[in-house]
Structures are given as structure tokens and as C-alpha cells.
Write a protein that holds these residues in place. Sequence first.
Motif, PDB file in Angstrom:
ATOM      1  N   THR A  73      -7.037 -13.036  18.939  1.00 28.51           N
ATOM      2  CA  THR A  73      -7.146 -13.142  17.404  1.00 28.51           C
ATOM      3  C   THR A  73      -8.527 -13.703  17.096  1.00 28.51           C
ATOM      4  N   PRO A  75     -11.889 -14.012  18.153  1.00 24.20           N
ATOM      5  CA  PRO A  75     -12.850 -13.155  17.646  1.00 24.20           C
ATOM      6  C   PRO A  75     -13.016 -12.475  16.425  1.00 24.20           C
ATOM      7  N   LEU A  76     -11.878 -11.975  16.025  1.00 26.66           N
ATOM      8  CA  LEU A  76     -11.549 -11.098  14.936  1.00 26.66           C
ATOM      9  C   LEU A  76     -11.766 -12.198  13.539  1.00 26.66           C
ATOM     10  N   CYS A  78     -13.910 -14.574  13.460  1.00 28.60           N
ATOM     11  CA  CYS A  78     -15.291 -14.698  13.250  1.00 28.60           C
ATOM     12  C   CYS A  78     -16.057 -13.743  12.519  1.00 28.60           C
ATOM     13  N   ASP A  79     -15.307 -12.535  12.057  1.00 28.10           N
ATOM     14  CA  ASP A  79     -15.863 -11.367  11.528  1.00 28.10           C
ATOM     15  C   ASP A  79     -15.317 -11.590   9.869  1.00 28.10           C
ATOM     16  N   PRO A  96     -14.018  -5.482  23.983  1.00 26.96           N
ATOM     17  CA  PRO A  96     -14.212  -4.927  22.515  1.00 26.96           C
ATOM     18  C   PRO A  96     -13.187  -3.810  22.861  1.00 26.96           C
ATOM     19  N   SER A 152      -7.795  -3.409  20.027  1.00 24.19           N
ATOM     20  CA  SER A 152      -8.369  -4.093  19.250  1.00 24.19           C
ATOM     21  C   SER A 152      -9.375  -3.696  18.382  1.00 24.19           C
ATOM     22  N   LEU A 154     -11.875  -5.157  17.707  1.00 27.22           N
ATOM     23  CA  LEU A 154     -13.015  -5.895  18.347  1.00 27.22           C
ATOM     24  C   LEU A 154     -14.030  -5.030  18.541  1.00 27.22           C
ATOM     25  N   THR A 155     -15.352  -4.753  18.058  1.00 30.06           N
ATOM     26  CA  THR A 155     -16.223  -3.965  18.426  1.00 30.06           C
ATOM     27  C   THR A 155     -17.258  -4.611  19.482  1.00 30.06           C
ATOM     28  N   TRP A 157     -18.384  -8.829  21.075  1.00 30.88           N
ATOM     29  CA  TRP A 157     -18.121 -10.370  21.055  1.00 30.88           C
ATOM     30  C   TRP A 157     -18.661 -10.809  19.858  1.00 30.88           C
ATOM     31  N   PRO A 158     -18.504 -11.691  19.194  1.00 33.09           N
ATOM     32  CA  PRO A 158     -19.132 -12.226  17.742  1.00 33.09           C
ATOM     33  C   PRO A 158     -20.536 -13.030  18.314  1.00 33.09           C
TER      34      PRO A 158
END
Length: 220
Positions: A73, A75-76, A78-79, A96, A152, A154-155, A157-158
Motif C-alpha cells: 500500500t 508506494p501507492l 505516495c502517488d 511494479p 498492483s 504501481l507503475t 517505485w515512487p
Amino acid sequence: MATFVLIHGAGDVGWYWHLVAAELRARGHEVVAPDLPCDDDTAGLPEYADAVAAAVGDRRDLVVVAQSAGGFTAPLVCDRVPVGLLVLVAPLIPAPGEAPADYWAHTRYGEEAGDSFDDEIALFYQDVPPALAAEALSRGRRQSEARMAEPSPLTAWPDVPTRVLLCRDDRLLPLGYVRRVARERLGVVPDEIDGGHTPALSRPRELAGRLVAYAAAAGF
């Protein structure tokens, strides 16, 4: 001062962090420790991140701290909100597009898994005071698996400074395993702390001290 955003692991609640939260507040920091909708079969990782972002609101100077499966959760989040530092404690570290259900196979967990434990206290809470461990079990929730096979969102890492803190006595995630995954996926050498998989209950003061030191080093 920082606002620490504390994300719990699978089948758990924000209460997991209550001792660390008290330590952080005593040092002048703000704390947000929401419950994720982990027992909701309609909720997946996007909804988990939405729940955290909603709890954060318009707060700034954010340090996001995630334990165990909360690493999916974090890193998501962070977007969705302006995070200045990300700290992963005894974590799962997603790639990702990776589905949580695929994590163990993708990270070759079976090659380094330790002894098996049938008892949840022996696996997760071996160094937690018995009464506190019993309360943690009583507060735990069912972890829905309904959407854990979904990739995920996630594309990448932030672009946020990231620290990894592993637990030397973790029976679920052995040291060598977490070190390798952190190196392969983040290029990070983890720091270490004594204790098992749930240091927020077994070593809250020490863990809070680490988090405050990380925040100070990051300029908070």
C-alpha cells in the motif's frame, strides 16, 4: 515536526501502532494510523491507498511507515499525497504491477523460508508480552483474498527517499531474504533492529526512536 502515517499489515488494524504512536506524539510529532479495509471483499490495493490518503487529508511533512504487507500500500500512497520519506519495516517490497498473491513465488521465498510455526503467537509475536500478544490477536481481522491476485497499479517505485528496517529475529521474513529482496528491488541495504515480525508491539520505544532519527536525517 513530521506527520507519521503508519500503515499496518495484513489482517490487522491501526491499533497495531498504538504504542509507537504514543512515543511519536510524546516527541511532538503528529500521527495518522488508519484501519485498512482488509476484511472487505470489494476492496483491493487502490482502496487501501485511498483509505490512507483520506485519513491524511491535507496534512503535509509526511513520513509514511509501512509494516509487512503494508509495503504494497505504501508506494501507492505516495502517488496520492506529498510524502517526504518512506520507511518499510519488516516489509514486503512489491515490484511494479505485481499482485500480492504472486509475491512469495516471485521473490523465491521458499528458498530462504525459516522453520514453520502453526501458532500465530510463535510466528508473529514471540517477543511480545503475552497479554499484549493476546490482545493483538483478538483485534485482528480477516484478510480478504478476493482481490489479492489483481496486479498492483504501481507503475514504478515512487521518487521518494526510502529506508528499509528489518528485524533480526523475524520468523516470517528471514534476514537474508529481506536483505536480498531490498537489494534486488530497491538497491537498498536495510538497517536492522532486534525483535520479531511485530516490533511496534515488542520494541515500540526503540522503533519510534529509529523513525524519528530517519525523519530528522530527512530534514523533518
